[in-house]
Design a protein around this motif. Structure first.
Motif, PDB file in Angstrom:
ATOM      1  N   ASN A   1      41.149  81.714  18.334  1.00  0.00           N
ATOM      2  CA  ASN A   1      42.095  80.958  19.152  1.00  0.00           C
ATOM      3  C   ASN A   1      41.365  80.296  20.313  1.00  0.00           C
ATOM      4  N   VAL A   2      41.955  79.213  20.769  1.00  0.00           N
ATOM      5  CA  VAL A   2      41.421  78.434  21.884  1.00  0.00           C
ATOM      6  C   VAL A   2      42.579  78.187  22.837  1.00  0.00           C
ATOM      7  N   HIS A   3      42.359  78.488  24.099  1.00  0.00           N
ATOM      8  CA  HIS A   3      43.432  78.312  25.083  1.00  0.00           C
ATOM      9  C   HIS A   3      42.865  77.688  26.358  1.00  0.00           C
ATOM     10  N   TYR A   4      43.570  76.691  26.870  1.00  0.00           N
ATOM     11  CA  TYR A   4      43.185  76.046  28.121  1.00  0.00           C
ATOM     12  C   TYR A   4      44.007  76.648  29.247  1.00  0.00           C
ATOM     13  N   HIS A   5      43.339  77.228  30.222  1.00  0.00           N
ATOM     14  CA  HIS A   5      43.989  77.753  31.426  1.00  0.00           C
ATOM     15  C   HIS A   5      43.937  76.642  32.474  1.00  0.00           C
ATOM     16  N   ARG A   6      45.041  75.907  32.560  1.00  0.00           N
ATOM     17  CA  ARG A   6      45.091  74.694  33.384  1.00  0.00           C
ATOM     18  C   ARG A   6      44.798  74.977  34.861  1.00  0.00           C
ATOM     19  N   LYS A   7      45.468  75.957  35.452  1.00  0.00           N
ATOM     20  CA  LYS A   7      45.282  76.223  36.885  1.00  0.00           C
ATOM     21  C   LYS A   7      43.860  76.677  37.196  1.00  0.00           C
ATOM     22  N   ALA A   8      43.302  77.522  36.350  1.00  0.00           N
ATOM     23  CA  ALA A   8      41.937  78.016  36.561  1.00  0.00           C
ATOM     24  C   ALA A   8      40.890  77.002  36.099  1.00  0.00           C
ATOM     25  N   ARG A   9      41.327  75.982  35.354  1.00  0.00           N
ATOM     26  CA  ARG A   9      40.431  74.985  34.755  1.00  0.00           C
ATOM     27  C   ARG A   9      39.331  75.682  33.952  1.00  0.00           C
ATOM     28  N   GLU A  10      39.783  76.486  32.982  1.00  0.00           N
ATOM     29  CA  GLU A  10      38.869  77.209  32.100  1.00  0.00           C
ATOM     30  C   GLU A  10      39.358  77.128  30.663  1.00  0.00           C
ATOM     31  N   LEU A  11      38.415  77.057  29.746  1.00  0.00           N
ATOM     32  CA  LEU A  11      38.705  77.083  28.324  1.00  0.00           C
ATOM     33  C   LEU A  11      38.373  78.488  27.824  1.00  0.00           C
ATOM     34  N   GLU A  12      39.356  79.142  27.200  1.00  0.00           N
ATOM     35  CA  GLU A  12      39.141  80.477  26.662  1.00  0.00           C
ATOM     36  C   GLU A  12      38.979  80.400  25.155  1.00  0.00           C
ATOM     37  N   LEU A  13      37.904  81.002  24.668  1.00  0.00           N
ATOM     38  CA  LEU A  13      37.634  81.077  23.241  1.00  0.00           C
ATOM     39  C   LEU A  13      37.751  82.541  22.832  1.00  0.00           C
ATOM     40  N   GLY A  14      38.693  82.825  21.934  1.00  0.00           N
ATOM     41  CA  GLY A  14      38.901  84.186  21.458  1.00  0.00           C
ATOM     42  C   GLY A  14      38.409  84.321  20.033  1.00  0.00           C
TER      43      GLY A  14
ATOM     44  N   ALA B   1      37.617  86.823  16.399  1.00  0.00           N
ATOM     45  CA  ALA B   1      38.258  87.817  15.534  1.00  0.00           C
ATOM     46  C   ALA B   1      37.877  89.249  15.897  1.00  0.00           C
ATOM     47  N   ASP B   2      36.707  89.449  16.491  1.00  0.00           N
ATOM     48  CA  ASP B   2      36.272  90.805  16.854  1.00  0.00           C
ATOM     49  C   ASP B   2      36.915  91.298  18.148  1.00  0.00           C
ATOM     50  N   GLY B   3      37.818  90.487  18.726  1.00  0.00           N
ATOM     51  CA  GLY B   3      38.514  90.866  19.950  1.00  0.00           C
ATOM     52  C   GLY B   3      37.847  90.372  21.224  1.00  0.00           C
ATOM     53  N   GLN B   4      36.643  89.836  21.118  1.00  0.00           N
ATOM     54  CA  GLN B   4      35.951  89.302  22.289  1.00  0.00           C
ATOM     55  C   GLN B   4      36.545  87.942  22.663  1.00  0.00           C
ATOM     56  N   SER B   5      36.587  87.677  23.950  1.00  0.00           N
ATOM     57  CA  SER B   5      36.981  86.345  24.396  1.00  0.00           C
ATOM     58  C   SER B   5      36.105  85.955  25.576  1.00  0.00           C
ATOM     59  N   TYR B   6      35.906  84.668  25.715  1.00  0.00           N
ATOM     60  CA  TYR B   6      35.029  84.123  26.740  1.00  0.00           C
ATOM     61  C   TYR B   6      35.725  82.937  27.380  1.00  0.00           C
ATOM     62  N   ARG B   7      35.601  82.849  28.704  1.00  0.00           N
ATOM     63  CA  ARG B   7      36.185  81.735  29.433  1.00  0.00           C
ATOM     64  C   ARG B   7      35.062  80.893  30.025  1.00  0.00           C
ATOM     65  N   LEU B   8      35.128  79.604  29.748  1.00  0.00           N
ATOM     66  CA  LEU B   8      34.132  78.657  30.246  1.00  0.00           C
ATOM     67  C   LEU B   8      34.817  77.668  31.184  1.00  0.00           C
ATOM     68  N   ALA B   9      34.225  77.476  32.352  1.00  0.00           N
ATOM     69  CA  ALA B   9      34.761  76.507  33.309  1.00  0.00           C
ATOM     70  C   ALA B   9      34.687  75.109  32.708  1.00  0.00           C
ATOM     71  N   ILE B  10      35.715  74.328  32.946  1.00  0.00           N
ATOM     72  CA  ILE B  10      35.745  72.961  32.434  1.00  0.00           C
ATOM     73  C   ILE B  10      34.618  72.144  33.065  1.00  0.00           C
ATOM     74  N   GLU B  11      34.330  72.394  34.322  1.00  0.00           N
ATOM     75  CA  GLU B  11      33.205  71.701  34.969  1.00  0.00           C
ATOM     76  C   GLU B  11      31.912  71.969  34.202  1.00  0.00           C
ATOM     77  N   TYR B  12      31.687  73.214  33.817  1.00  0.00           N
ATOM     78  CA  TYR B  12      30.493  73.586  33.050  1.00  0.00           C
ATOM     79  C   TYR B  12      30.456  72.819  31.728  1.00  0.00           C
ATOM     80  N   LEU B  13      31.580  72.785  31.036  1.00  0.00           N
ATOM     81  CA  LEU B  13      31.638  72.064  29.761  1.00  0.00           C
ATOM     82  C   LEU B  13      31.396  70.570  29.969  1.00  0.00           C
TER      83      LEU B  13
END
Length: 127
Positions: A8-21, A23-35
């Motif tokens: 799954n991919v989710h955009y956290h608008r207020k935090a300006r972060e993209l979350e990538l989840g 299948a193994d349960g791990q998720s990572y959030r990347l700042a939009i500025e970084y991307l």
């Protein structure tokens, strides 16, 4: 490199972060500025070594949209108008795993150039 594909991919608008989840349960959030400053586009990376363009003033950039590019990548539509470059699963995985070193290098390049993460002037967003 064979990177895992996000479940799954989710955009956290207020935090300006993209979350990538994954299948193994791990998720990572990347700042939009970084991307944005590490966009794989030719506009940012150039067409070869030494042709990179230092991205400045992107501290408050966000996303307008995210679209899939086949089964191998995402196209991120940034609210500063940038929307070229495809973020492949491999490239996103590389960004996740090299985030600290990449960010430190970026900040060092900004300082060396006398540039800033803050935008110049007043940003006007179209509605």
């Amino acid at each position: 490199m064979t990177a895992p594909i996000p479940a799954n991919v989710h955009y956290h608008r207020k935090a300006r972060e993209l979350e990538l989840g994954y299948a193994d349960g791990q998720s990572y959030r990347l700042a939009i500025e970084y991307l944005r400053v590490f966009s794989p586009s030719a506009e940012v990376r150039g067409h070869g070594k030494g042709q990179e363009t230092l991205q400045t003033g992107k501290q408050f950039v966000g996303l307008k949209d995210i679209t899939p590019a086949g089964r191998y990548a995402l196209k991120l539509h940034f609210d500063d108008g940038h929307d070229s470059g495809l973020f492949s699963w491999d490239y996103l995985w590389w960004l996740i795993n090299h985030r600290e070193a990449n960010w430190a290098d970026y900040l060092q390049r900004l300082e060396a150039a006398g540039a800033s993460r803050e935008p110049l002037g007043i940003e006007i967003k179209q509605l």
